[in-house]
Design a protein around this motif. Structure first.
Motif, PDB file in Angstrom:
ATOM      1  N   CYS A  44      26.705  -4.078 -23.277  1.00  0.00           N
ATOM      2  CA  CYS A  44      27.838  -3.405 -22.991  1.00  0.00           C
ATOM      3  C   CYS A  44      28.664  -4.628 -22.402  1.00  0.00           C
ATOM      4  O   CYS A  44      28.411  -5.285 -21.301  1.00  0.00           O
ATOM      5  N   HIS A  47      30.154  -3.772 -18.125  1.00  0.00           N
ATOM      6  CA  HIS A  47      29.497  -3.972 -16.845  1.00  0.00           C
ATOM      7  C   HIS A  47      28.513  -5.056 -16.967  1.00  0.00           C
ATOM      8  O   HIS A  47      28.330  -5.604 -18.020  1.00  0.00           O
ATOM      9  N   CYS A  68      28.196   3.870 -23.643  1.00  0.00           N
ATOM     10  CA  CYS A  68      27.545   3.041 -22.859  1.00  0.00           C
ATOM     11  C   CYS A  68      26.439   4.016 -21.814  1.00  0.00           C
ATOM     12  O   CYS A  68      26.902   4.946 -21.178  1.00  0.00           O
ATOM     13  N   ALA A  70      25.143   3.470 -19.061  1.00  0.00           N
ATOM     14  CA  ALA A  70      25.485   3.099 -17.721  1.00  0.00           C
ATOM     15  C   ALA A  70      26.655   3.875 -17.289  1.00  0.00           C
ATOM     16  O   ALA A  70      27.022   3.810 -16.113  1.00  0.00           O
ATOM     17  N   CYS A  72      30.030   3.649 -18.694  1.00  0.00           N
ATOM     18  CA  CYS A  72      31.060   2.793 -18.897  1.00  0.00           C
ATOM     19  C   CYS A  72      31.964   3.589 -19.944  1.00  0.00           C
ATOM     20  O   CYS A  72      31.487   4.284 -20.754  1.00  0.00           O
TER      21      CYS A  72
HETATM   22 ZN   LIG Z   1      28.656  -0.414 -19.699  1.00  0.00          ZN
END
Ligand SMILES: [Zn+2]
Length: 164
Positions: A44, A47, A68, A70, A72
């Motif tokens: 990604c 990040h 993503c 995480a 995003c």
């Molecule tokens: Zn990300």
């Protein structure tokens, strides 16, 4: 001429009609790995990603979906790539008046083709609304793309002999 490596200039849009949305996106990502038909994973760009946590999927109509793990947003991811949300959608080179005619050479109105086009434009609108809903920053290219969706649907209606 381009002598330095750059993510934001030139290359992505430089050529040609064979440059699809998925090509544009994959070209800009690192550690891209195919994980199935129309599916990839990659680092990604939005990040500090150590192991690939970005899922990329190409839909049947050529739209690119990004996720993503995480968290995003798609707008953050494309902007980290020097692209905009509009780059996730195919068909932007198609002329407006081609809707409903199956392309520039056919004359008679083709409802299936027009509806396919409208369905695609609605998908574009949905993805943009989702980005806004998540609080992603939406750039002017993306807003222009949304306006284009409205124009295309109106044009299809006109081509079908409907109201302006
Ligand atoms: Zn990300």
């Amino acid at each position: 001429m381009q002598t330095r490596k750059s993510r934001t200039t030139g290359k992505a849009r430089s050529n040609d009609s064979n440059d699809t949305a998925i090509d544009r996106v994959l070209h800009h990502l690192d550690q891209v790995k195919s994980i199935g038909t129309g599916k990839w994973q990659a680092l990604c760009p939005a990040h500090d990603d150590r192991r690939p946590s970005l899922s990329i999927k190409a839909t049947n109509d050529g739209t690119v979906l990004l996720k993503c793990w995480a968290g995003c947003g798609a707008a953050e991811i494309v902007s980290a790539l020097g692209l905009s949300l509009g780059d996730l959608f195919p068909g932007d080179r198609r002329n407006l008046q081609d809707y409903g005619t199956g392309g520039p050479t056919r004359r008679s109105f083709d409802y299936q083709d027009a509806l396919t086009g409208i369905a695609h434009e609605v998908t574009v609108a949905r993805l943009i609304v989702e980005a806004v809903n998540r609080g992603d920053e939406v750039d002017t290219d993306t807003l222009d793309r949304l306006a284009l969706a409205e124009t295309r649907i109106s044009d299809a209606l006109s081509a079908a002999g409907g109201a302006q």
